[in-house]
Design a protein around this motif. Structure first.
Motif, PDB file in Angstrom:
ATOM      1  N   ASP A   1       0.829  -1.209   0.000  1.00  0.00           N
ATOM      2  CA  ASP A   1       0.000   0.000   0.000  1.00  0.00           C
ATOM      3  C   ASP A   1       0.866   1.263   0.000  1.00  0.00           C
ATOM      4  O   ASP A   1       0.528   2.262   0.633  1.00  0.00           O
ATOM      5  N   SER A   2       1.959   1.214  -0.734  1.00  0.00           N
ATOM      6  CA  SER A   2       2.872   2.363  -0.736  1.00  0.00           C
ATOM      7  C   SER A   2       2.311   3.564  -1.486  1.00  0.00           C
ATOM      8  O   SER A   2       2.795   4.685  -1.303  1.00  0.00           O
ATOM      9  N   ALA A   3       1.294   3.342  -2.318  1.00  0.00           N
ATOM     10  CA  ALA A   3       0.676   4.502  -2.979  1.00  0.00           C
ATOM     11  C   ALA A   3      -0.067   5.354  -1.953  1.00  0.00           C
ATOM     12  O   ALA A   3      -0.268   6.554  -2.158  1.00  0.00           O
ATOM     13  N   ALA A   4      -0.479   4.745  -0.833  1.00  0.00           N
ATOM     14  CA  ALA A   4      -1.134   5.522   0.236  1.00  0.00           C
ATOM     15  C   ALA A   4      -0.074   6.223   1.071  1.00  0.00           C
ATOM     16  O   ALA A   4      -0.133   7.429   1.291  1.00  0.00           O
TER      17      ALA A   4
ATOM     18  N   MET B   1      -3.212  -2.909  -5.184  1.00  0.00           N
ATOM     19  CA  MET B   1      -1.908  -3.229  -4.593  1.00  0.00           C
ATOM     20  C   MET B   1      -0.882  -2.286  -5.218  1.00  0.00           C
ATOM     21  O   MET B   1      -0.941  -1.997  -6.411  1.00  0.00           O
ATOM     22  N   SER B   2       0.007  -1.770  -4.386  1.00  0.00           N
ATOM     23  CA  SER B   2       0.996  -0.840  -4.929  1.00  0.00           C
ATOM     24  C   SER B   2       2.359  -1.168  -4.354  1.00  0.00           C
ATOM     25  O   SER B   2       2.481  -1.592  -3.213  1.00  0.00           O
ATOM     26  N   PHE B   3       3.375  -0.993  -5.195  1.00  0.00           N
ATOM     27  CA  PHE B   3       4.725  -1.487  -4.899  1.00  0.00           C
ATOM     28  C   PHE B   3       5.697  -0.322  -4.696  1.00  0.00           C
ATOM     29  O   PHE B   3       5.490   0.774  -5.198  1.00  0.00           O
ATOM     30  N   TYR B   4       6.792  -0.668  -4.013  1.00  0.00           N
ATOM     31  CA  TYR B   4       7.864   0.307  -3.892  1.00  0.00           C
ATOM     32  C   TYR B   4       9.199  -0.437  -3.906  1.00  0.00           C
ATOM     33  O   TYR B   4       9.239  -1.656  -4.122  1.00  0.00           O
ATOM     34  N   LEU B   5      10.245   0.306  -3.650  1.00  0.00           N
ATOM     35  CA  LEU B   5      11.588  -0.288  -3.804  1.00  0.00           C
ATOM     36  C   LEU B   5      11.827  -1.496  -2.909  1.00  0.00           C
ATOM     37  O   LEU B   5      12.648  -2.357  -3.231  1.00  0.00           O
ATOM     38  N   TYR B   6      11.100  -1.573  -1.766  1.00  0.00           N
ATOM     39  CA  TYR B   6      11.339  -2.675  -0.824  1.00  0.00           C
ATOM     40  C   TYR B   6      10.493  -3.909  -1.110  1.00  0.00           C
ATOM     41  O   TYR B   6      10.560  -4.879  -0.368  1.00  0.00           O
ATOM     42  N   ASN B   7       9.673  -3.886  -2.145  1.00  0.00           N
ATOM     43  CA  ASN B   7       8.870  -5.086  -2.472  1.00  0.00           C
ATOM     44  C   ASN B   7       9.656  -6.009  -3.391  1.00  0.00           C
ATOM     45  O   ASN B   7      10.573  -5.578  -4.094  1.00  0.00           O
TER      46      ASN B   7
ATOM     47  N   LYS C   1       5.086   9.767   0.895  1.00  0.00           N
ATOM     48  CA  LYS C   1       4.997   8.685  -0.095  1.00  0.00           C
ATOM     49  C   LYS C   1       6.376   8.311  -0.627  1.00  0.00           C
ATOM     50  O   LYS C   1       6.505   7.455  -1.482  1.00  0.00           O
ATOM     51  N   MET C   2       7.414   9.017  -0.157  1.00  0.00           N
ATOM     52  CA  MET C   2       8.773   8.760  -0.661  1.00  0.00           C
ATOM     53  C   MET C   2       9.773   8.697   0.493  1.00  0.00           C
ATOM     54  O   MET C   2      10.789   9.366   0.475  1.00  0.00           O
TER      55      MET C   2
END
Ligand code: PMP
Length: 414
Positions: A28-31, A386-392, A227-228
């Motif tokens: 949920d990194s977009a949140a 579902m939203s992704f970021y560098l740690y996924n 968010k960053m």
């Protein structure tokens, strides 16, 4: 050398917790994003070692906090290729940044019958401030439509709306529901040719890709630190210095003035003119640390990593019956970021998210603060995301796929 994305997971302590007895997967990194130790430690160090107000004290720790706060603005300026820290106004978040423009620039430049142009894929943050302004001024709020597939903006609709000569075009760089990356450089070029000022909502782009405000050419660019990798309560309004110079502050008080007499005051230099009162000092400083962390990995590398994850997830989802995905697909991965909104036939998105939670996987369900868009996508007026970021990693996506299988089993989908 390519960054070791698996190793950097160790930098994020929250990824080690268990939820409902299962290893936690955060999608949920977009949140909001999770925070690395360096950012968490920077906040703690500020309060332990040099907590003092900025721009005032002549004692050592106040000078240190002022320096760190200013340095963080310079880092943010460099990250987005702004001219310098004078173009970086710290605000609470994207929402406040957009409201600042509507309340200040809009107050002065929008009049009765003027057109304001936004799009059908905007977050409420880039919609409601313009509705308020349009109502107040008797202006007209127009929308660029989506294409027939509801994945991208319809460029013909953009062009015909520009014929109405809007005073401002305010558009999202990336849709928080579809993951679509809009060609904001092209939109800005067309808007400028038609005499409009351009604001880009960068809430979902700045965390995930290289952003260059000069290359885009936009007049304003808004984004949120939380968010960053930075804490909540700190965000940026980038504005071209010549525009910010002409704008009036929306808050008056300490720090934003140069001189004050009984009946009048003069304004401080940029960007301080827009930052009345005591700032979110630790948030600002930690924002700079977050930017260092992101740049250490490289925004292009983060973008590539998320594209790989998204492509993998889209492939997996395409093989599951009853799953529908919104936004650009694998064939358009070049214009899609790491977020996937989806539906499972016959199952309410909130039930999906609850079952995911019971499996230790955090996703979001609802209208995602984009009601006018989401009501056109799904009869439930809600979608799961579902939203992704560098740690996924791929294993996180496998866990999401297992959770979908669990949903299908519970709801007896064939
Ligand atoms: N715009 C977009 C595209 C977003 O995704 C979000 C956050 N979901 C916002 C604006 C608002 O961000 P914030 O809540 O940090 O102000």
């Amino acid at each position: 050398m390519a960054p070791d994305f698996d190793r950097l997971r160790d930098d994020f302590p929250i990824l080690k917790i268990a939820v409902h007895g299962k290893p936690f997967v955060y999608l949920d990194s977009a949140a909001t994003s999770q925070k690395p130790n360096k950012v968490i430690d920077a906040i703690s160090e500020f309060y332990r070692a040099y907590n003092a107000n900025i721009n005032r004290g002549v004692y050592e720790i106040s000078e240190k906090s002022t320096e760190a706060y200013i340095e963080s603005k310079s880092k943010v300026a460099r990250l987005i290729n702004a001219k310098g820290m004078e173009e970086v106004v710290y605000v609470r978040n994207t929402t406040e940044a957009i409201n600042l423009v509507s309340l200040s620039w809009g107050e002065k430049n929008i009049g009765r019958g003027d057109h304001i142009l936004i799009t059908e894929m905007e977050h409420h943050s880039n919609m409601v401030p313009w509705q308020i302004l349009a109502k107040k001024k008797g202006a007209v709020l127009d929308y660029v439509a989506l294409d027939a597939d509801k994945t991208k903006l319809d460029i013909e609709s953009l062009k015909s709306n520009l014929e109405k000569k809007p005073k401002i075009v305010s558009v999202t760089h990336v849709s928080n529901v579809l993951g679509t990356v809009n060609d904001v450089a092209y939109i800005t070029k067309l808007a400028h040719e038609n005499g409009a000022v351009v604001l880009v909502d960068g809430a979902q782009s700045a965390p995930h890709m290289k952003v260059d405000v000069k290359a885009i050419g936009c007049d304003f660019f808004a984004f949120s630190g939380h968010k960053m990798l930075a804490p909540t309560g700190i965000g940026t309004l980038y504005g071209k210095a010549e525009l910010l110079d002409q704008m009036q502050p929306i808050f008056g008080g300490g720090d934003m003035i140069k001189t004050v007499e009984k009946q009048s005051a003069t304004w401080n230099d940029l960007p301080w003119k827009f930052e009345a009162g005591t700032s979110n000092i630790e948030g600002g400083i930690a924002f700079g640390v977050a930017v260092d962390y992101l740049e250490g990995i490289g925004m292009e590398n983060i973008d590539d990593h998320e594209k790989e994850l998204t492509s993998y997830a889209l492939e997996k989802l395409s093989s599951i019956n009853d799953v529908a995905v919104f936004g650009p697909g694998r064939d358009e991965i070049g214009i899609k970021t790491g977020l996937i909104s989806f539906a499972i036939k016959g199952v309410h998105p909130h039930d999906i998210a609850s079952i995911f939670d019971s499996e230790g996987v955090a996703i979001r369900a609802g209208h995602h603060c984009a009601m006018p868009l989401v009501v056109t996508l799904a009869p439930e007026k809600a979608v799961s995301r579902m939203s992704f970021y560098l740690y996924n990693n791929m294993a996180d996506i496998d866990r999401a796929v297992q959770a979908i299988e669990r949903v299908r089993k519970i709801f007896k989908r064939k």
